[in-house]
Scaffold this active site. Sequence first.
Site, PDB file in Angstrom:
ATOM      1  N   HIS A  99       0.249 105.021  30.496  1.00 13.23           N
ATOM      2  CA  HIS A  99       0.144 106.139  28.866  1.00 13.23           C
ATOM      3  C   HIS A  99       2.125 106.309  28.431  1.00 13.23           C
ATOM      4  CE1 HIS A  99       0.132 110.045  26.848  1.00 13.23           C
ATOM      5  NE2 HIS A  99      -0.555 109.599  26.112  1.00 13.23           N
ATOM      6  N   CYS A 118       1.180 114.689  34.246  1.00 15.95           N
ATOM      7  CA  CYS A 118       1.470 114.754  33.406  1.00 15.95           C
ATOM      8  C   CYS A 118       0.633 114.724  32.605  1.00 15.95           C
ATOM      9  CB  CYS A 118       2.703 113.982  33.264  1.00 15.95           C
ATOM     10  SG  CYS A 118       3.877 113.084  34.498  1.00 15.95           S
ATOM     11  N   HIS A 119      -0.120 113.634  31.778  1.00 17.63           N
ATOM     12  CA  HIS A 119      -1.438 114.178  31.392  1.00 17.63           C
ATOM     13  C   HIS A 119      -2.641 114.001  31.196  1.00 17.63           C
ATOM     14  CE1 HIS A 119       2.783 113.191  29.132  1.00 17.63           C
ATOM     15  NE2 HIS A 119       2.179 114.373  28.431  1.00 17.63           N
ATOM     16  N   GLY A 120      -2.904 113.539  32.934  1.00 19.81           N
ATOM     17  CA  GLY A 120      -4.376 113.482  33.674  1.00 19.81           C
ATOM     18  C   GLY A 120      -5.016 111.959  33.619  1.00 19.81           C
ATOM     19  N   SER A 121      -4.202 111.081  33.325  1.00 19.61           N
ATOM     20  CA  SER A 121      -4.837 109.530  33.559  1.00 19.61           C
ATOM     21  C   SER A 121      -5.770 108.875  34.964  1.00 19.61           C
ATOM     22  CB  SER A 121      -3.988 108.857  32.445  1.00 19.61           C
ATOM     23  OG  SER A 121      -3.733 108.672  31.545  1.00 19.61           O
TER      24      SER A 121
END
Length: 154
Positions: A99, A118-121
């Site tokens: 991402h 950071c963004h939950g992937s």
Amino acid sequence: MADASDSETRTAEALAAVEVDISSLTPGMSLVVKSHGKPVVVRNRTEQEMKDGQAVNLGDLKDPIARNANLTADAPATDANRTTPGKEAWMVMVQVCTHSSCIPLGQEGDFGGWLCPCHGSQYDTAGRIRKGPAPENMAVPVFKFISDTKIRIG
């Protein structure tokens, strides 16, 4: 006598490949090495991690492509296509979130694989994207076993 360009070529080739001693990695252990300026994780998966990876329905995957540089570009993202025949316990992949190029944490998240804080992937035990904004599976670089205890990456 070799000229400077021959020497530069040999130096570049030597820098491109990394040999990794995996003799101390028992099931459930990982190590991270640097290859081409990126972190590459080498993980000796447990029996349960392999079973979890094999049990995934390919239709449930966000990215159906293996992203394995050792296979054809259109190889499906089966658990087997993310590893090497006869060495299915071993995961070798670039530990970079697809991402935003963050570094995911290992053995975290809903799928027991990798979680990008950071963004939950979230990636599964085969490094396939399962949840979150990442669009692709983590990349499997060119690698090969040069012995039972050594892997050459690159």
